[in-house]
Design a protein around this motif. Structure first.
Motif, PDB file in Angstrom:
ATOM      1  N   ILE A 147      17.416  10.620   1.418  1.00 56.16           N
ATOM      2  CA  ILE A 147      17.635  10.125   2.706  1.00 56.16           C
ATOM      3  C   ILE A 147      17.215  11.322   3.528  1.00 56.16           C
ATOM      4  CG2 ILE A 147      19.184   9.594   4.884  1.00 56.16           C
ATOM      5  CD1 ILE A 147      21.064   7.794   2.595  1.00 56.16           C
ATOM      6  N   PHE A 148      16.115  11.151   4.500  1.00 61.77           N
ATOM      7  CA  PHE A 148      15.237  12.030   5.879  1.00 61.77           C
ATOM      8  C   PHE A 148      15.656  12.400   6.595  1.00 61.77           C
ATOM      9  CE2 PHE A 148      12.696  14.363   1.798  1.00 61.77           C
ATOM     10  CZ  PHE A 148      12.693  13.448   1.788  1.00 61.77           C
ATOM     11  N   MET A 149      16.508  13.024   7.015  1.00 60.30           N
ATOM     12  CA  MET A 149      16.867  13.194   9.031  1.00 60.30           C
ATOM     13  C   MET A 149      15.745  13.653   9.264  1.00 60.30           C
ATOM     14  SD  MET A 149      19.275  11.479   9.177  1.00 60.30           S
ATOM     15  CE  MET A 149      19.624  11.277  11.302  1.00 60.30           C
ATOM     16  N   LEU A 150      14.760  12.233   9.927  1.00 63.62           N
ATOM     17  CA  LEU A 150      13.536  12.837  10.729  1.00 63.62           C
ATOM     18  C   LEU A 150      13.951  13.281  12.264  1.00 63.62           C
ATOM     19  CD1 LEU A 150      11.882   9.804   9.570  1.00 63.62           C
ATOM     20  CD2 LEU A 150      11.921  12.071   8.603  1.00 63.62           C
ATOM     21  N   LYS A 151      12.968  13.834  12.732  1.00 61.64           N
ATOM     22  CA  LYS A 151      12.575  14.521  14.197  1.00 61.64           C
ATOM     23  C   LYS A 151      12.529  13.649  14.727  1.00 61.64           C
ATOM     24  CE  LYS A 151      13.047  18.881  12.746  1.00 61.64           C
ATOM     25  NZ  LYS A 151      13.691  20.848  12.847  1.00 61.64           N
ATOM     26  N   SER A 152      12.544  13.159  16.376  1.00 60.11           N
ATOM     27  CA  SER A 152      11.764  12.839  17.249  1.00 60.11           C
ATOM     28  C   SER A 152      10.681  12.856  17.515  1.00 60.11           C
ATOM     29  CB  SER A 152      12.970  12.812  18.563  1.00 60.11           C
ATOM     30  OG  SER A 152      12.431  14.545  19.050  1.00 60.11           O
ATOM     31  N   GLN A 153       9.703  13.482  16.792  1.00 59.08           N
ATOM     32  CA  GLN A 153       8.250  13.577  16.710  1.00 59.08           C
ATOM     33  C   GLN A 153       8.068  12.208  15.660  1.00 59.08           C
ATOM     34  OE1 GLN A 153       8.153  17.674  15.705  1.00 59.08           O
ATOM     35  NE2 GLN A 153       6.900  16.913  13.807  1.00 59.08           N
ATOM     36  N   LEU A 154       8.698  12.168  15.309  1.00 64.28           N
ATOM     37  CA  LEU A 154       8.136  10.812  14.120  1.00 64.28           C
ATOM     38  C   LEU A 154       9.189   9.200  14.695  1.00 64.28           C
ATOM     39  CD1 LEU A 154       8.791  13.087  10.537  1.00 64.28           C
ATOM     40  CD2 LEU A 154       6.634  12.268  12.372  1.00 64.28           C
ATOM     41  N   ASN A 155       9.001   9.272  15.377  1.00 72.53           N
ATOM     42  CA  ASN A 155      10.477   8.161  16.280  1.00 72.53           C
ATOM     43  C   ASN A 155       9.399   6.878  15.914  1.00 72.53           C
ATOM     44  OD1 ASN A 155      12.612   8.433  15.951  1.00 72.53           O
ATOM     45  ND2 ASN A 155      13.108   9.214  18.399  1.00 72.53           N
ATOM     46  N   GLU A 156       7.628   7.254  16.384  1.00 71.68           N
ATOM     47  CA  GLU A 156       6.940   6.383  16.456  1.00 71.68           C
ATOM     48  C   GLU A 156       5.850   5.902  15.413  1.00 71.68           C
ATOM     49  OE1 GLU A 156       6.516   4.070  18.338  1.00 71.68           O
ATOM     50  OE2 GLU A 156       8.399   3.933  19.360  1.00 71.68           O
ATOM     51  N   ILE A 157       6.590   6.703  13.979  1.00 74.39           N
ATOM     52  CA  ILE A 157       5.370   6.479  12.604  1.00 74.39           C
ATOM     53  C   ILE A 157       5.466   5.396  12.591  1.00 74.39           C
ATOM     54  CG2 ILE A 157       5.349   6.994  10.673  1.00 74.39           C
ATOM     55  CD1 ILE A 157       4.611   9.059  12.566  1.00 74.39           C
ATOM     56  N   SER A 158       3.982   4.558  12.248  1.00 74.73           N
ATOM     57  CA  SER A 158       3.727   3.609  12.138  1.00 74.73           C
ATOM     58  C   SER A 158       2.885   2.889  10.534  1.00 74.73           C
ATOM     59  CB  SER A 158       2.417   2.862  13.803  1.00 74.73           C
ATOM     60  OG  SER A 158       1.843   2.948  12.925  1.00 74.73           O
ATOM     61  N   GLY A 159       2.655   4.140  10.260  1.00 67.61           N
ATOM     62  CA  GLY A 159       2.180   3.805   9.040  1.00 67.61           C
ATOM     63  C   GLY A 159       2.295   4.608   8.219  1.00 67.61           C
ATOM     64  N   ILE A 160       2.376   5.037   7.020  1.00 71.84           N
ATOM     65  CA  ILE A 160       2.434   6.228   6.181  1.00 71.84           C
ATOM     66  C   ILE A 160       1.716   5.906   4.935  1.00 71.84           C
ATOM     67  CG2 ILE A 160       5.371   6.847   6.001  1.00 71.84           C
ATOM     68  CD1 ILE A 160       5.984   5.663   4.436  1.00 71.84           C
ATOM     69  N   SER A 161       1.279   7.354   4.384  1.00 73.96           N
ATOM     70  CA  SER A 161       0.709   7.031   2.953  1.00 73.96           C
ATOM     71  C   SER A 161       0.611   8.598   1.731  1.00 73.96           C
ATOM     72  CB  SER A 161      -0.535   6.666   3.274  1.00 73.96           C
ATOM     73  OG  SER A 161      -1.814   6.291   1.551  1.00 73.96           O
TER      74      SER A 161
END
Length: 178
Positions: A29-43
């Motif tokens: 589990i990764f606790m992500l910082k607020s800058q990553l709240n609106e991530i719409s895709g990963i690769s």
């Protein structure tokens, strides 16, 4: 926001299935910082680093899963509606909801990245949502959750469509492949 991964195998109707994720039993589990709240895709960039695109801002984050943190980020465009991201070799492709595709080169050197925007015949009515890479076609596949056709209503508009964008020629085939 949490990023989780896990494995699950189960049997249904005497047939064995293997599903790669079970959110209730994550391996990490990764606790992500607020800058990553609106991530719409990963690769995956490589086995340790994920490229993540912000949904509303033209920012790509490189997230190291071993370190559990962002190791780099860079702007590639002004604010817009970005839906997905795909790393293919040494390039990053980002899909905008209107079907336009951004190709980012030299992303490992955020000081001098090269960005090229390719307009496609798709539009906002197609509401492009997903992007993946097909190695056998050397193409990007674009999933539309809106209208299926590009120019006008036709018989397949009651369905959803997937279009093929050929990387070598920077062209979208104007008939759906699915």
């Amino acid at each position: 926001m949490l990023l989780v991964c896990s494995l699950l195998s189960f049997a249904q109707n005497d047939v064995s299935y293997s599903i790669p994720y079970i959110l209730s039993k994550p391996n990490k589990i990764f606790m992500l910082k607020s800058q990553l709240n609106e991530i719409s895709g990963i690769s995956f960039v490589n086995s340790d680093v994920l490229a993540c695109v912000n949904d509303e801002k033209g920012v790509i984050y490189l997230f190291d899963i071993k370190k559990g943190s962002v190791v780099n980020s860079f702007n590639f465009h002004d604010d817009a509606d970005f839906e997905d991201i795909q790393v293919v070799g040494d390039k990053i492709y980002v899909l905008e909801s209107d079907g336009d595709i951004f190709c980012i080169e030299n992303f490992d050197n955020s000081i001098s990245i090269d960005v090229k925007k390719e307009k496609t015949p798709l539009g906002k009515d197609n509401n492009c949502e997903g992007l993946t890479y097909s190695p056998s076609w050397n193409s990007l596949l674009i999933a539309c959750k809106g209208e299926a056709s590009i120019r006008k209503k036709n018989d397949f508009d009651k369905y959803k469509a997937v279009y093929r964008y050929i990387i070598d020629s920077d062209k979208l085939l104007e008939s759906p492949v699915m």
